[in-house]
Design a protein around this motif. Sequence first.
Motif, PDB file in Angstrom:
ATOM      1  N   GLU A  31      -7.176  -8.414  -3.292  1.00 22.92           N
ATOM      2  CA  GLU A  31      -8.422  -7.738  -2.933  1.00 22.92           C
ATOM      3  C   GLU A  31      -8.295  -7.006  -1.605  1.00 22.92           C
ATOM      4  O   GLU A  31      -8.950  -5.979  -1.391  1.00 22.92           O
ATOM      5  CB  GLU A  31      -9.565  -8.760  -2.907  1.00 22.92           C
ATOM      6  CG  GLU A  31      -9.942  -9.255  -4.309  1.00 22.92           C
ATOM      7  CD  GLU A  31     -10.948 -10.386  -4.292  1.00 22.92           C
ATOM      8  OE1 GLU A  31     -11.078 -11.052  -3.225  1.00 22.92           O
ATOM      9  OE2 GLU A  31     -11.596 -10.615  -5.329  1.00 22.92           O
ATOM     10  N   ARG A  32      -7.452  -7.528  -0.708  1.00 22.64           N
ATOM     11  CA  ARG A  32      -7.205  -6.810   0.549  1.00 22.64           C
ATOM     12  C   ARG A  32      -6.542  -5.453   0.289  1.00 22.64           C
ATOM     13  O   ARG A  32      -6.681  -4.534   1.109  1.00 22.64           O
ATOM     14  CB  ARG A  32      -6.336  -7.657   1.477  1.00 22.64           C
ATOM     15  CG  ARG A  32      -7.035  -8.892   2.040  1.00 22.64           C
ATOM     16  CD  ARG A  32      -6.157  -9.598   3.074  1.00 22.64           C
ATOM     17  NE  ARG A  32      -6.850 -10.741   3.646  1.00 22.64           N
ATOM     18  CZ  ARG A  32      -6.598 -12.011   3.345  1.00 22.64           C
ATOM     19  NH1 ARG A  32      -5.627 -12.290   2.475  1.00 22.64           N
ATOM     20  NH2 ARG A  32      -7.273 -12.993   3.913  1.00 22.64           N
ATOM     21  N   LEU A  33      -5.827  -5.366  -0.827  1.00 20.58           N
ATOM     22  CA  LEU A  33      -5.208  -4.089  -1.191  1.00 20.58           C
ATOM     23  C   LEU A  33      -6.203  -3.137  -1.849  1.00 20.58           C
ATOM     24  O   LEU A  33      -5.912  -1.950  -2.004  1.00 20.58           O
ATOM     25  CB  LEU A  33      -4.043  -4.330  -2.164  1.00 20.58           C
ATOM     26  CG  LEU A  33      -2.852  -5.115  -1.628  1.00 20.58           C
ATOM     27  CD1 LEU A  33      -1.854  -5.381  -2.749  1.00 20.58           C
ATOM     28  CD2 LEU A  33      -2.182  -4.365  -0.480  1.00 20.58           C
ATOM     29  N   LEU A  88       0.822  -1.209   0.000  1.00 25.14           N
ATOM     30  CA  LEU A  88       0.000   0.000   0.000  1.00 25.14           C
ATOM     31  C   LEU A  88       0.855   1.258   0.000  1.00 25.14           C
ATOM     32  O   LEU A  88       0.512   2.258  -0.642  1.00 25.14           O
ATOM     33  CB  LEU A  88      -0.942  -0.014   1.207  1.00 25.14           C
ATOM     34  CG  LEU A  88      -2.142  -0.969   1.104  1.00 25.14           C
ATOM     35  CD1 LEU A  88      -2.871  -1.056   2.433  1.00 25.14           C
ATOM     36  CD2 LEU A  88      -3.090  -0.509  -0.006  1.00 25.14           C
ATOM     37  N   THR A  89       1.982   1.218   0.711  1.00 28.85           N
ATOM     38  CA  THR A  89       2.893   2.355   0.698  1.00 28.85           C
ATOM     39  C   THR A  89       3.390   2.635  -0.713  1.00 28.85           C
ATOM     40  O   THR A  89       3.400   3.789  -1.181  1.00 28.85           O
ATOM     41  CB  THR A  89       4.079   2.100   1.640  1.00 28.85           C
ATOM     42  OG1 THR A  89       3.597   1.938   2.975  1.00 28.85           O
ATOM     43  CG2 THR A  89       5.077   3.243   1.590  1.00 28.85           C
ATOM     44  N   LEU A  90       3.815   1.585  -1.418  1.00 25.51           N
ATOM     45  CA  LEU A  90       4.296   1.752  -2.787  1.00 25.51           C
ATOM     46  C   LEU A  90       3.192   2.236  -3.715  1.00 25.51           C
ATOM     47  O   LEU A  90       3.414   3.078  -4.593  1.00 25.51           O
ATOM     48  CB  LEU A  90       4.871   0.426  -3.296  1.00 25.51           C
ATOM     49  CG  LEU A  90       6.184  -0.033  -2.657  1.00 25.51           C
ATOM     50  CD1 LEU A  90       6.493  -1.479  -3.053  1.00 25.51           C
ATOM     51  CD2 LEU A  90       7.330   0.878  -3.073  1.00 25.51           C
ATOM     52  N   LEU A  91       1.993   1.716  -3.533  1.00 25.66           N
ATOM     53  CA  LEU A  91       0.875   2.135  -4.377  1.00 25.66           C
ATOM     54  C   LEU A  91       0.543   3.613  -4.160  1.00 25.66           C
ATOM     55  O   LEU A  91       0.259   4.342  -5.117  1.00 25.66           O
ATOM     56  CB  LEU A  91      -0.353   1.258  -4.096  1.00 25.66           C
ATOM     57  CG  LEU A  91      -0.261  -0.172  -4.641  1.00 25.66           C
ATOM     58  CD1 LEU A  91      -1.336  -1.055  -4.023  1.00 25.66           C
ATOM     59  CD2 LEU A  91      -0.365  -0.188  -6.159  1.00 25.66           C
ATOM     60  N   VAL A 116      -7.139   4.068  -1.935  1.00 26.25           N
ATOM     61  CA  VAL A 116      -8.362   3.277  -1.856  1.00 26.25           C
ATOM     62  C   VAL A 116      -9.544   4.232  -1.743  1.00 26.25           C
ATOM     63  O   VAL A 116      -9.625   5.046  -0.817  1.00 26.25           O
ATOM     64  CB  VAL A 116      -8.330   2.326  -0.641  1.00 26.25           C
ATOM     65  CG1 VAL A 116      -9.642   1.556  -0.554  1.00 26.25           C
ATOM     66  CG2 VAL A 116      -7.161   1.348  -0.777  1.00 26.25           C
ATOM     67  N   LYS A 117     -10.451   4.151  -2.697  1.00 22.57           N
ATOM     68  CA  LYS A 117     -11.644   4.992  -2.730  1.00 22.57           C
ATOM     69  C   LYS A 117     -12.856   4.093  -2.920  1.00 22.57           C
ATOM     70  O   LYS A 117     -12.936   3.337  -3.898  1.00 22.57           O
ATOM     71  CB  LYS A 117     -11.540   6.002  -3.883  1.00 22.57           C
ATOM     72  CG  LYS A 117     -12.727   6.943  -3.983  1.00 22.57           C
ATOM     73  CD  LYS A 117     -12.523   7.904  -5.152  1.00 22.57           C
ATOM     74  CE  LYS A 117     -13.703   8.838  -5.295  1.00 22.57           C
ATOM     75  NZ  LYS A 117     -13.525   9.777  -6.441  1.00 22.57           N
ATOM     76  N   ASP A 118     -13.779   4.144  -1.947  1.00 15.36           N
ATOM     77  CA  ASP A 118     -14.959   3.263  -1.983  1.00 15.36           C
ATOM     78  C   ASP A 118     -14.528   1.805  -2.092  1.00 15.36           C
ATOM     79  O   ASP A 118     -15.077   1.015  -2.876  1.00 15.36           O
ATOM     80  CB  ASP A 118     -15.888   3.622  -3.135  1.00 15.36           C
ATOM     81  CG  ASP A 118     -16.469   5.020  -3.019  1.00 15.36           C
ATOM     82  OD1 ASP A 118     -16.647   5.479  -1.876  1.00 15.36           O
ATOM     83  OD2 ASP A 118     -16.695   5.655  -4.073  1.00 15.36           O
ATOM     84  N   ASP A 119     -13.487   1.456  -1.324  1.00 16.60           N
ATOM     85  CA  ASP A 119     -12.957   0.079  -1.221  1.00 16.60           C
ATOM     86  C   ASP A 119     -12.254  -0.402  -2.485  1.00 16.60           C
ATOM     87  O   ASP A 119     -11.938  -1.588  -2.602  1.00 16.60           O
ATOM     88  CB  ASP A 119     -14.073  -0.918  -0.870  1.00 16.60           C
ATOM     89  CG  ASP A 119     -14.679  -0.645   0.500  1.00 16.60           C
ATOM     90  OD1 ASP A 119     -13.918  -0.213   1.399  1.00 16.60           O
ATOM     91  OD2 ASP A 119     -15.888  -0.858   0.662  1.00 16.60           O
ATOM     92  N   VAL A 120     -12.014   0.496  -3.445  1.00 16.94           N
ATOM     93  CA  VAL A 120     -11.337   0.094  -4.682  1.00 16.94           C
ATOM     94  C   VAL A 120     -10.117   0.981  -4.894  1.00 16.94           C
ATOM     95  O   VAL A 120     -10.199   2.211  -4.759  1.00 16.94           O
ATOM     96  CB  VAL A 120     -12.281   0.211  -5.901  1.00 16.94           C
ATOM     97  CG1 VAL A 120     -11.542  -0.187  -7.185  1.00 16.94           C
ATOM     98  CG2 VAL A 120     -13.512  -0.657  -5.715  1.00 16.94           C
TER      99      VAL A 120
END
Length: 609
Positions: free
Chosen positions: A463-465, A416-419, A426-430
């Motif tokens: 999907e957790r990401l 998540l840090t790299l992303l 993450v916006k609206d779980d996506v």
Amino acid sequence: MLPLDAIRMTLRAITLGLLLGLVTTPAAEPRHALALHGEPKYGPAFEHLDYVNPDAPTGGTLKLANVAASTFDSLHPFILRGTAAEGIGRIYDTLTVRTLDEAFTEYGLIAESIDVADDNSRVRFNLREIARFHNGEPITASDVAWTFRRLREDGHPQYRAYYRDVERAEVIDRHTVVFHFADTANAELPLILGQLPVLPEHYWADRDFGSTTLTPPLGSGPYRVAEVEQGRRVVYERVDDYWAADLPINQGRYNVDRISYDYYRDGTVALQALKAGEYHLRRENVARNWATAYDTPAVDDGLLKKVEIPHDQPAGMQGFFFNTRRAIFSDPKVREALGYAFDFEWTNENLFYGAYKRTRSYFQNSELAATGLPSDAERERLEPYRDQLPERVFTEAYQPPSTAETSRRRNLRQALTLLREAGWTVKDDVLTHTESGREMRFEILLVSPSFERVVLPFRRNLERLGAEVSVRTVDPTQYQNRMETFDFDMTVHVAPQSLSPGNEQRDFWSCEAADTNGSRNVAGVCDPVIDDLVEQVVDAPDRDALITRTRALDRVLQWRFYAIPNWYIDRFRIAYWDRFGRPADNPPYGLALDTWWVDPERAARVDNR
């Protein structure tokens, strides 16, 4: 002005000088074999290869299965169209043939001798006068030149890349053909041309080379097509009067009279068919099967053998390959981040019974793999590109993410840090790109249902990401068509390698191949640095240089994150009915199945079980 007689004398001298120059131009002596680096292991008077039984009996049948694909619709393996039948290469001979106990050495087959110019500007193949096609017609230099032109002009696109540095083929006489090179720095070219399958020009004169066919084609090899059931079965029979049967390179090989391939749509069904004796031998690629599925009386009684045969064959790269032609995978930081979602340690322990090792190199299981920090020689190769490469290429040893010393949760946090650094939140779980609004949605394309159990835990982590990931398994024909047109987001793929990488690297990694349908550049690699490094590999003057240059290329591929590495194994897992004899030692660089033979007493014991 010179007198007329003086002019004539001068012209005669010039002519004589030219003739003498032609006679004395340095040229290597014709050789029975070519080694890319060093000398061939076997001398001109060798009688047979070390890993064969020259007294092996002939006869009997070997039944095999094709489980990776469900069908075939062609007996023409040299074009992009169609799916060729398994084993069709057995009907064709090549100019030279490679041994499996040397890194890269080719011995004359159709070619009796090979003559490479000292400046590597051309190679001359002197053909054996006894060489024949199956219909008795002689194999000529015209057939060789015609084959070369046909493959490059009308064959599979990979041939154009493979033969790019060959300027032309010249027929000198009935049994002599010369290939002229546009690039004299590529020491591998003479050996590459030695691998040319020679097709009969007269056979194809009134046939469309670009069309698929189920009519058994004319060949010259140790086997011919005997039976064909489209999509279900193909049978090859040994040629009784095979022209090359008595050559030293073939002693102790091609011992089985009939070889058949039955096609199975389902791996579980195919495994049960083996245990029922429907076919004779299986290379087991599923670790769970190897650990649990062979607990049968036949194994206990020694009738069904399970053997592991170690090898030193390069494993290449198996992994989840990104299609970097897709916008969501165009950023190396995104590709690096998603690699943290694959938990190899959990997968290996829970799904594979600890059978595998983690792949980290595109040249895994060989001395060509880049390990540790770059050597001085590698740095010298990479330094001109420093401004175009990540600093980590020079300062860190690449290692794929692991949960051996950390937790899966920590790996996902790193992802998540790299992303976020790449502009994704993450916006609206996506996962959503902050500038373009693009959402992280993609499909993992599979051809084997057995791989779903591996991919589904990987998908859960993705999907957790916040990625929305679908998994789609398609039939082999659809899979092939989609892969050839690069119609996928992510897939499981193997980029195989040899101990002597060369021209084929262009088809794997070049910008030209990235835009060529049917190429092996699955990831869509297009990077001028990689293009340059590939050419350096192709032009390597000796073995040490080849190792250094390949490692430099490997480092850049690793740090560009074109694939999430999977795993490899350094042995063949073979299950077979005890009908066969085989030499005591298998060669290090391949499974020499063509050296096995049917043992009548063992076969009778199995048949009477």
